[in-house]
Design a protein around this motif. Sequence first.
Motif, PDB file in Angstrom:
ATOM      1  N   VAL A  61     -19.308 -14.961 -59.446  1.00 23.06           N
ATOM      2  CA  VAL A  61     -19.167 -13.668 -58.767  1.00 23.06           C
ATOM      3  C   VAL A  61     -20.511 -12.933 -58.794  1.00 23.06           C
ATOM      4  N   ALA A  62     -21.151 -12.927 -59.969  1.00 21.73           N
ATOM      5  CA  ALA A  62     -22.447 -12.249 -60.075  1.00 21.73           C
ATOM      6  C   ALA A  62     -23.501 -12.944 -59.223  1.00 21.73           C
ATOM      7  N   ALA A  63     -23.475 -14.284 -59.197  1.00 21.68           N
ATOM      8  CA  ALA A  63     -24.424 -15.021 -58.352  1.00 21.68           C
ATOM      9  C   ALA A  63     -24.190 -14.710 -56.882  1.00 21.68           C
ATOM     10  N   ASN A  64     -22.916 -14.542 -56.503  1.00 20.98           N
ATOM     11  CA  ASN A  64     -22.578 -14.177 -55.130  1.00 20.98           C
ATOM     12  C   ASN A  64     -23.137 -12.802 -54.789  1.00 20.98           C
ATOM     13  N   TRP A  65     -23.035 -11.848 -55.714  1.00 14.33           N
ATOM     14  CA  TRP A  65     -23.604 -10.514 -55.491  1.00 14.33           C
ATOM     15  C   TRP A  65     -25.121 -10.594 -55.326  1.00 14.33           C
ATOM     16  N   LEU A  66     -25.750 -11.408 -56.180  1.00 12.19           N
ATOM     17  CA  LEU A  66     -27.199 -11.534 -56.104  1.00 12.19           C
ATOM     18  C   LEU A  66     -27.611 -12.153 -54.777  1.00 12.19           C
ATOM     19  N   ALA A  67     -26.891 -13.193 -54.360  1.00 13.32           N
ATOM     20  CA  ALA A  67     -27.192 -13.818 -53.073  1.00 13.32           C
ATOM     21  C   ALA A  67     -26.992 -12.833 -51.926  1.00 13.32           C
ATOM     22  N   GLY A  68     -25.955 -11.985 -52.041  1.00 10.45           N
ATOM     23  CA  GLY A  68     -25.739 -10.976 -51.013  1.00 10.45           C
ATOM     24  C   GLY A  68     -26.875  -9.961 -50.963  1.00 10.45           C
ATOM     25  N   ALA A  69     -27.361  -9.598 -52.136  1.00 13.80           N
ATOM     26  CA  ALA A  69     -28.486  -8.655 -52.179  1.00 13.80           C
ATOM     27  C   ALA A  69     -29.753  -9.294 -51.620  1.00 13.80           C
ATOM     28  N   TRP A  70     -29.941 -10.574 -51.872  1.00 14.48           N
ATOM     29  CA  TRP A  70     -31.087 -11.280 -51.289  1.00 14.48           C
ATOM     30  C   TRP A  70     -30.962 -11.332 -49.765  1.00 14.48           C
ATOM     31  N   ASP A  71     -29.709 -11.464 -49.268  1.00 12.39           N
ATOM     32  CA  ASP A  71     -29.441 -11.546 -47.827  1.00 12.39           C
ATOM     33  C   ASP A  71     -30.299 -12.615 -47.159  1.00 12.39           C
ATOM     34  N   GLN A  72     -30.138 -13.833 -47.654  1.00 11.65           N
ATOM     35  CA  GLN A  72     -30.932 -14.943 -47.156  1.00 11.65           C
ATOM     36  C   GLN A  72     -30.206 -15.706 -46.050  1.00 11.65           C
ATOM     37  N   ASN A  73     -30.911 -16.055 -45.006  1.00 11.23           N
ATOM     38  CA  ASN A  73     -30.405 -16.987 -44.006  1.00 11.23           C
ATOM     39  C   ASN A  73     -30.865 -18.373 -44.442  1.00 11.23           C
ATOM     40  N   ALA A  74     -29.917 -19.158 -44.936  1.00 14.77           N
ATOM     41  CA  ALA A  74     -30.261 -20.462 -45.499  1.00 14.77           C
ATOM     42  C   ALA A  74     -30.389 -21.514 -44.408  1.00 14.77           C
ATOM     43  N   VAL A  75     -31.171 -21.228 -43.419  1.00  9.98           N
ATOM     44  CA  VAL A  75     -31.311 -22.133 -42.279  1.00  9.98           C
ATOM     45  C   VAL A  75     -32.415 -23.157 -42.518  1.00  9.98           C
ATOM     46  N   PHE A  76     -33.581 -22.696 -42.973  1.00  9.00           N
ATOM     47  CA  PHE A  76     -34.713 -23.581 -43.233  1.00  9.00           C
ATOM     48  C   PHE A  76     -35.291 -23.303 -44.621  1.00  9.00           C
ATOM     49  N   PHE A  77     -36.059 -24.244 -45.108  1.00  6.02           N
ATOM     50  CA  PHE A  77     -36.763 -24.012 -46.371  1.00  6.02           C
ATOM     51  C   PHE A  77     -37.713 -22.825 -46.234  1.00  6.02           C
ATOM     52  N   ASN A  78     -38.390 -22.727 -45.102  1.00  2.00           N
ATOM     53  CA  ASN A  78     -39.375 -21.665 -44.934  1.00  2.00           C
ATOM     54  C   ASN A  78     -38.749 -20.280 -44.823  1.00  2.00           C
ATOM     55  N   THR A  79     -37.478 -20.203 -44.367  1.00  2.00           N
ATOM     56  CA  THR A  79     -36.829 -18.892 -44.302  1.00  2.00           C
ATOM     57  C   THR A  79     -36.304 -18.466 -45.661  1.00  2.00           C
ATOM     58  N   SER A  80     -36.002 -19.421 -46.533  1.00  2.00           N
ATOM     59  CA  SER A  80     -35.527 -19.091 -47.877  1.00  2.00           C
ATOM     60  C   SER A  80     -35.763 -20.262 -48.819  1.00  2.00           C
ATOM     61  N   PRO A  81     -36.949 -20.343 -49.399  1.00  2.00           N
ATOM     62  CA  PRO A  81     -37.215 -21.421 -50.357  1.00  2.00           C
ATOM     63  C   PRO A  81     -36.203 -21.465 -51.500  1.00  2.00           C
ATOM     64  N   THR A  82     -35.786 -20.292 -51.995  1.00  2.00           N
ATOM     65  CA  THR A  82     -34.825 -20.262 -53.102  1.00  2.00           C
ATOM     66  C   THR A  82     -33.496 -20.882 -52.700  1.00  2.00           C
ATOM     67  N   ALA A  83     -32.956 -20.460 -51.553  1.00  2.00           N
ATOM     68  CA  ALA A  83     -31.668 -20.998 -51.101  1.00  2.00           C
ATOM     69  C   ALA A  83     -31.752 -22.497 -50.868  1.00  2.00           C
ATOM     70  N   ALA A  84     -32.828 -22.957 -50.243  1.00  2.00           N
ATOM     71  CA  ALA A  84     -32.974 -24.380 -49.960  1.00  2.00           C
ATOM     72  C   ALA A  84     -33.100 -25.194 -51.242  1.00  2.00           C
ATOM     73  N   MET A  85     -33.867 -24.684 -52.207  1.00  2.00           N
ATOM     74  CA  MET A  85     -34.036 -25.408 -53.454  1.00  2.00           C
ATOM     75  C   MET A  85     -32.725 -25.483 -54.233  1.00  2.00           C
ATOM     76  N   LEU A  86     -31.988 -24.373 -54.313  1.00  2.00           N
ATOM     77  CA  LEU A  86     -30.729 -24.386 -55.048  1.00  2.00           C
ATOM     78  C   LEU A  86     -29.719 -25.330 -54.402  1.00  2.00           C
ATOM     79  N   GLU A  87     -29.688 -25.378 -53.079  1.00  2.00           N
ATOM     80  CA  GLU A  87     -28.819 -26.336 -52.389  1.00  2.00           C
ATOM     81  C   GLU A  87     -29.184 -27.763 -52.761  1.00  2.00           C
TER      82      GLU A  87
END
Length: 431
Positions: A61-87
């Motif tokens: 739940v807390a990770a979901n809140w943090l991801a919401g605050a980041w508001d990342q579009n996990a489309v490409f590595f370059n748009t969100s290195p963090t989201a792409a790496m965690l995936e």
Amino acid sequence: MAPSSEAVQALQRLDEPLPDHSTAPKTVLALLDELGSPATVAMAGPRYFGFVIGGSLPVTVAANWLAGAWDQNAVFFNTSPTAAMLEAVALRWLVNLFHLPPECAGAFVTGATMANLTALAAARHAVLAAAGWDVEADGLFSAPPITVIVGAEVHASVVKALGLLGLGRNRLVRVPVDSQGRMRAGAMPPLAGPTIVCAQAGNVNTGSFDPFTEICQRAHAAGAWVHVDGAFGLWAAAAPSKADLTAGIADADSWAMDAHKWLNVPYDSGLAFVRHAEALRAAMAISAAYLATPSVSRNPSEWTPELSRRARGVEVWAALRALGKEGLADLIERTCRHARHFAQGLESAGYRVLNDVVLNQVLVSFGDAATTNRVIAELQNEGTCWCGGTVWQGETAMRISVSSWATTDADVDKSLEAMRRIAGPASHSPA
């Protein structure tokens, strides 16, 4: 567990014309809480046993809140290195946990319906490519026909996915199943030409598993693709005491599963895995000048139906990192133990349990259909716990699905007491 009729009726206050003027954010949130919160169902609680719905681990739940605050579009590595790496990391961990082939590609999607669609799109690509047809370029018009084989107890999400892919809901070849819903592999018809065989890990009613070794051997001997719908059952591979149920599952070609079920992350979160990475990427990747994002790292959207997408990998990574292998195995085995506790308690009271309780699913009959439906309705209204109904091979039953990390022995005992009190004395001897 369920909202009152008054709380549901109060939701009508939300159905108003769009205001002309702005409203203070605190006022908007207060209104949501005042009217929305009382009308929710306690799905995240420890005594919700309807469908196959997990709770949400606090860390997710807390990770979901943090991801919401980041508001990342996990489309490409370059748009969100963090989201792409965690995936990428979470996918690697899951392939290892499920003992799948290390070369598997994976995709984060909304749930098992889209996971099945994603994997089956890869299957459609592969079997038609083997027949010399490029389905992404030329579509299904004039394409070689694909035979799709499913068990008679195939989940509706697989049927929906096949329909969305243009393979037809009424064209499926249905193979007979045994008393627990397992496909009778010996009853499969002769296989020839482009063929996809859909097997099941965790029947939604009984929790049973198809005989994957035999299915894969027969299918692969004919050049067919084997897909496994493992929405919740695939997680059994991560629990030492249940892993034998998944014997032969790694021989398949693709797999679909949910993380918002047994991994207990917030909705929505599903995953697809495909042994042949090039088939998945060919089915999903697109190109356009404005999408040119060269990267040495994995671009998430090249493997999924969506382009713009939320960073679902954040919660999955957090759950796996917090639980570790031992914690995840304990969560699965503990909930299965609760299911056996339910079955034993109901049988000892004289009610009939209709399935072999091999996983986290329990089917119970309280007598005839009218009696069983009455018990389900009164139990839902009474509020101690929430269970749903089903019809299993012609017999009406109440279905208990234990999927939440928060369920304790005390929750099971309290729920059993309510079930026995509402059902009353059994009309027949214990099974």
